[in-house]
Scaffold this active site. Structure first.
Site, PDB file in Angstrom:
ATOM      1  N   ASP A  95       0.817  -1.210   0.000  1.00 53.06           N
ATOM      2  CA  ASP A  95       0.000   0.000   0.000  1.00 53.06           C
ATOM      3  C   ASP A  95       0.858   1.272   0.000  1.00 53.06           C
ATOM      4  O   ASP A  95       0.508   2.267  -0.634  1.00 53.06           O
ATOM      5  CB  ASP A  95      -0.900   0.002   1.259  1.00 53.06           C
ATOM      6  CG  ASP A  95      -2.347   0.336   0.940  1.00 53.06           C
ATOM      7  OD1 ASP A  95      -2.652   0.566  -0.244  1.00 53.06           O
ATOM      8  OD2 ASP A  95      -3.165   0.363   1.870  1.00 53.06           O
ATOM      9  N   ASN A 154       1.424   7.675   5.470  1.00 54.45           N
ATOM     10  CA  ASN A 154       2.796   7.177   5.652  1.00 54.45           C
ATOM     11  C   ASN A 154       2.912   6.044   6.670  1.00 54.45           C
ATOM     12  O   ASN A 154       3.789   5.194   6.541  1.00 54.45           O
ATOM     13  CB  ASN A 154       3.750   8.331   5.988  1.00 54.45           C
ATOM     14  CG  ASN A 154       3.334   9.084   7.229  1.00 54.45           C
ATOM     15  OD1 ASN A 154       2.196   8.977   7.685  1.00 54.45           O
ATOM     16  ND2 ASN A 154       4.258   9.844   7.777  1.00 54.45           N
ATOM     17  N   CYS A 285       6.719  12.675   9.390  1.00 54.39           N
ATOM     18  CA  CYS A 285       6.406  14.034   9.843  1.00 54.39           C
ATOM     19  C   CYS A 285       7.470  14.621  10.759  1.00 54.39           C
ATOM     20  O   CYS A 285       7.736  15.810  10.722  1.00 54.39           O
ATOM     21  CB  CYS A 285       5.064  14.028  10.560  1.00 54.39           C
ATOM     22  SG  CYS A 285       5.008  12.762  11.842  1.00 54.39           S
ATOM     23  N   LYS A 452       3.114  24.815  18.185  1.00 52.59           N
ATOM     24  CA  LYS A 452       2.968  25.786  17.090  1.00 52.59           C
ATOM     25  C   LYS A 452       2.077  25.192  15.985  1.00 52.59           C
ATOM     26  O   LYS A 452       1.093  24.511  16.291  1.00 52.59           O
ATOM     27  CB  LYS A 452       4.361  26.217  16.617  1.00 52.59           C
ATOM     28  CG  LYS A 452       5.122  27.004  17.702  1.00 52.59           C
ATOM     29  CD  LYS A 452       6.623  27.014  17.542  1.00 52.59           C
ATOM     30  CE  LYS A 452       7.162  27.968  16.525  1.00 52.59           C
ATOM     31  NZ  LYS A 452       8.641  27.971  16.519  1.00 52.59           N
ATOM     32  N   GLU A 459      -0.383  12.244  21.322  1.00 52.44           N
ATOM     33  CA  GLU A 459      -0.774  10.841  21.177  1.00 52.44           C
ATOM     34  C   GLU A 459       0.144  10.003  22.064  1.00 52.44           C
ATOM     35  O   GLU A 459       1.241  10.432  22.448  1.00 52.44           O
ATOM     36  CB  GLU A 459      -0.668  10.400  19.711  1.00 52.44           C
ATOM     37  CG  GLU A 459      -1.643  11.188  18.832  1.00 52.44           C
ATOM     38  CD  GLU A 459      -1.981  10.499  17.520  1.00 52.44           C
ATOM     39  OE1 GLU A 459      -1.095  10.427  16.660  1.00 52.44           O
ATOM     40  OE2 GLU A 459      -3.138  10.059  17.375  1.00 52.44           O
TER      41      GLU A 459
HETATM   42  N1  LIG Z   1       2.439  14.763  13.198  1.00 51.07           N
HETATM   43  C1  LIG Z   1       2.214  13.535  12.819  1.00 51.07           C
HETATM   44  O1  LIG Z   1       1.999  12.670  13.631  1.00 51.07           O
HETATM   45  C2  LIG Z   1       2.202  13.187  11.376  1.00 51.07           C
HETATM   46  C3  LIG Z   1       1.914  14.127  10.430  1.00 51.07           C
HETATM   47  N2  LIG Z   1       1.874  13.791   9.107  1.00 51.07           N
HETATM   48  C4  LIG Z   1       1.649  14.833   8.137  1.00 51.07           C
HETATM   49  O2  LIG Z   1       0.737  14.390   7.157  1.00 51.07           O
HETATM   50  C5  LIG Z   1       1.034  14.972   5.893  1.00 51.07           C
HETATM   51  C6  LIG Z   1       1.077  13.922   4.818  1.00 51.07           C
HETATM   52  O3  LIG Z   1      -0.095  13.202   4.815  1.00 51.07           O
HETATM   53  P1  LIG Z   1      -1.284  13.468   3.779  1.00 51.07           P
HETATM   54  O4  LIG Z   1      -2.129  12.263   3.800  1.00 51.07           O
HETATM   55  O5  LIG Z   1      -0.724  13.971   2.500  1.00 51.07           O
HETATM   56  O6  LIG Z   1      -2.012  14.678   4.493  1.00 51.07           O
HETATM   57  P2  LIG Z   1      -3.396  15.363   4.083  1.00 51.07           P
HETATM   58  O7  LIG Z   1      -3.515  16.493   5.015  1.00 51.07           O
HETATM   59  O8  LIG Z   1      -3.497  15.591   2.660  1.00 51.07           O
HETATM   60  O9  LIG Z   1      -4.492  14.255   4.413  1.00 51.07           O
HETATM   61  C7  LIG Z   1      -4.614  13.690   5.699  1.00 51.07           C
HETATM   62  C8  LIG Z   1      -5.977  13.067   5.846  1.00 51.07           C
HETATM   63  O10 LIG Z   1      -6.956  14.097   5.922  1.00 51.07           O
HETATM   64  C9  LIG Z   1      -8.022  13.843   5.009  1.00 51.07           C
HETATM   65  N3  LIG Z   1      -8.578  15.129   4.626  1.00 51.07           N
HETATM   66  C10 LIG Z   1      -8.164  15.965   3.640  1.00 51.07           C
HETATM   67  N4  LIG Z   1      -8.925  17.073   3.623  1.00 51.07           N
HETATM   68  C11 LIG Z   1      -9.839  16.952   4.613  1.00 51.07           C
HETATM   69  C12 LIG Z   1     -10.898  17.776   5.103  1.00 51.07           C
HETATM   70  N5  LIG Z   1     -11.173  18.968   4.576  1.00 51.07           N
HETATM   71  N6  LIG Z   1     -11.630  17.336   6.157  1.00 51.07           N
HETATM   72  C13 LIG Z   1     -11.355  16.150   6.733  1.00 51.07           C
HETATM   73  N7  LIG Z   1     -10.375  15.320   6.298  1.00 51.07           N
HETATM   74  C14 LIG Z   1      -9.614  15.718   5.255  1.00 51.07           C
HETATM   75  C15 LIG Z   1      -7.360  13.060   3.901  1.00 51.07           C
HETATM   76  O11 LIG Z   1      -8.315  12.350   3.154  1.00 51.07           O
HETATM   77  C16 LIG Z   1      -6.404  12.170   4.683  1.00 51.07           C
HETATM   78  O12 LIG Z   1      -7.087  11.046   5.203  1.00 51.07           O
HETATM   79  C17 LIG Z   1       2.359  15.651   6.072  1.00 51.07           C
HETATM   80  O13 LIG Z   1       2.203  17.031   6.199  1.00 51.07           O
HETATM   81  C18 LIG Z   1       2.881  15.090   7.380  1.00 51.07           C
HETATM   82  O14 LIG Z   1       3.777  15.905   8.037  1.00 51.07           O
HETATM   83  C19 LIG Z   1       2.095  12.535   8.700  1.00 51.07           C
HETATM   84  C20 LIG Z   1       2.387  11.558   9.591  1.00 51.07           C
HETATM   85  C21 LIG Z   1       2.482  11.804  11.003  1.00 51.07           C
END
Ligand SMILES: NC(=O)C1=CN([C@@H]2O[C@H](COP(=O)(O)OP(=O)(O)OC[C@H]3O[C@@H](n4cnc5c(N)ncnc54)[C@H](O)[C@@H]3O)[C@@H](O)[C@H]2O)C=CC1
Length: 485
Positions: A95, A154, A285, A452, A459
């Site tokens: 996946d 991821n 992230c 920030k 979590e």
């Molecule tokens: N801080 C953390 O624990 C982590 C943060 N990330 C962050 O995630 C990002 C990468 O993941 P992506 O999947 O590309 O992020 P994304 O923000 O595009 O999507 C994340 C999730 O939100 C959903 N989504 C999108 N728009 C939405 C809306 N308006 N309302 C509700 N749900 C919505 C998507 O379908 C997806 O399931 C990076 O910026 C990364 O840094 C990734 C892993 C861990």
């Protein structure tokens, strides 16, 4: 050639698979080759409603069970995940494209650790007694109700477990929407939880794009939303949740600093810099993508990182010898290459990599830039790809000021053999998760999250309990009630 891993249906609601092929098609591909792994459908409005109705209906009886009873089910699920680790890891590799070498140790395994941890502490989740002279008060720790989890691509099963385990331990029910790019492993988690004895409706999975996430967040039955995703999505989801005064946990992006002082153990610091930039092809992230190195050791450090990075084994993620895989998607591949071009255009020195890998597919070479300055795009914006930037510094004060000069605050790391400096630097970091003389280790026992723009809430660990439960305060009067008249 990956096997097709077509699930029984797209969604899992009320303890069983459910399909509604009126939804938009959602195809998941093996990033190494582009072959289709499974073809599903995004949730229709009726599926969204079905899932929330199931979660709402299951709420009272799940909350009424004792913590021990709930915990036993979570721990059983952890055991089943461990037994099926290889099968789940292969699915995750298909996946996400992440090397099987990684998924075998970091994905389902972390999910199992999380279920085990919250399964173990579920029985001990209590309120407290507060003596007030002859009167007293007590608090009751109550679940929030129906929670919604929205995942990034991821770490799909890990994210699902990091949200499900504390939510369920506290007596909530959950509707989880995985990323549209990685829909498969959350369905397996749902099957496993049912097998472990979870009552129907307590954990539900529905597929979909952003609009499905949005529909879940907007529903009045939902008490809490936990998102792992980008900062722009986080802002939208937080704002939508605020309309209903819902609780939120926001695990968002970062641009984290890693400070290497000249008294650091160089081999360890080199390993950490590699892990902090190239694990999961940089799609993490909390990655330490701004590597600040004290000037005296920079040439030596850079040479060692370059030499070690050249040994990366880039190949088929299903081959266990491979330790560097492709980007998840064409979009992420394009974004990464465009940032590399910006790095070159803005004057950084390309030390290694910088191109799509000759194997074809969505591979981007592990890429190293030196002479990066704080104002360059590659030093300011989250790339989410294998791009390491070296920034030289002279003094601790200067390094800290520059490290903190970012809208993000997810993570930060420091390498030094000076104990006092290590703690002084960490105390000054504007980041939610910090490491001294290591990087990117996220055991379940330690809270994880950002400050920030990188997020709200934490979590894992006991800290997560505060984000999935609330206290009811009860004052008990033991004496006469006096009134002015
Ligand atoms: N801080 C953390 O624990 C982590 C943060 N990330 C962050 O995630 C990002 C990468 O993941 P992506 O999947 O590309 O992020 P994304 O923000 O595009 O999507 C994340 C999730 O939100 C959903 N989504 C999108 N728009 C939405 C809306 N308006 N309302 C509700 N749900 C919505 C998507 O379908 C997806 O399931 C990076 O910026 C990364 O840094 C990734 C892993 C861990």
């Amino acid at each position: 050639m990956p096997n097709i891993k077509q699930p029984e249906a797209s969604h899992y609601i009320n303890g069983q698979y459910v399909e509604d092929n009126a939804g938009t098609e959602l195809v998941t591909r093996y990033p190494a080759t582009g072959e289709v792994v499974a073809s599903l459908y995004a949730a229709t409005n009726s599926i969204v409603d079905h899932a929330l109705t199931a979660a709402d209906a299951a709420r009272a009886s799940w909350a009424a069970m004792t913590g021990s009873e709930r915990g036993r089910i979570l721990r059983k699920a952890a055991d089943i995940i461990r037994e099926r680790n290889r099968e789940l890891s292969v699915l995750e590799t298909l996946d996400t494209g992440k090397p099987l070498q990684e998924t075998l140790v970091a994905d389902a395994a972390s999910g199992a650790d999380c279920l085990e941890y919250f399964g173990a502490i579920a029985a001990g989740l209590t309120g407290e007694h507060i003596q007030l002279g002859k009167d007293f008060a007590y608090t009751i720790r109550e679940p929030l109700g129906v929670c919604v989890g929205i995942g990034a691509w991821n770490y799909p099963i890990q994210i699902a477990c990091w949200k499900a385990a504390p939510a369920l331990a506290c007596g909530n029910t959950l509707v989880f929407k995985p990323s549209e790019m990685t829909p498969l492993s959350a369905l397996k988690l749902a099957e496993i939880l049912t097998e472990a004895g979870l009552p129907d409706g307590v954990f539900n999975v529905i597929q979909g794009y952003g609009e499905t996430g949005g529909a879940l967040v907007d529903d009045s039955r939902v008490a809490k939303v936990s998102l792992t995703g980008s900062v722009p999505t986080g802002r939208k989801v937080y704002a939508a949740a605020a309309k209903g005064m819902k609780h939120v946990t926001m695990e968002l992006g970062g641009k984290s600093p890693l400070l290497i002082f000249d008294d650091a153990s160089l081999d360890d610091a080199v390993s950490a810099a590699i892990n902090a930039n190239f694990y999961s092809s940089g799609q993490i992230c909390s990655n330490g993508t701004r590597v600040f190195v004290q000037k005296g050791i920079l040439p030596e450090f850079l040479a060692r990182v370059k030499e070690r990075t050249q040994k990366a084994i880039i190949g088929d993620p299903l081959d266990e010898a491979t330790n560097f895989g492709p980007m998840i998607s064409q979009a992420q591949f394009d974004i990464t290459l465009s940032y590399i071009q910006k790095g070159i255009d803005e004057g950084a020195t390309l030390v290694l990599g910088g191109k799509a890998h000759h194997k074809g597919g969505l591979y981007v070479e592990p890429t190293i830039f030196s002479d990066v300055t704080d104002d360059m795009s590659i030093a300011r914006e989250e790339i989410f790809g294998p791009v390491m930037s070296f920034l030289p510094f002279d003094t601790e004060e200067e390094a800290l000021r520059r490290a903190n000069d970012t809208e993000f605050g997810l993570a930060a790391g420091v390498f030094t053999s000076d104990l006092t400096r290590a703690h002084r630097v960490v105390a000054a970091f504007e980041a939610g998760t910090c490491w001294i003389n290591t990087y990117n280790l996220t055991p379940i026992e330690m809270p994880f999250g950002g400050t920030k723009a990188s997020g709200v809430g934490r979590e894992n660990a006991k800290a997560a309990i505060e984000h999935y439960s609330e206290l009811k305060s009860v004052y008990v009067g033991m004496g006469p009630v006096e009134a002015a008249f």
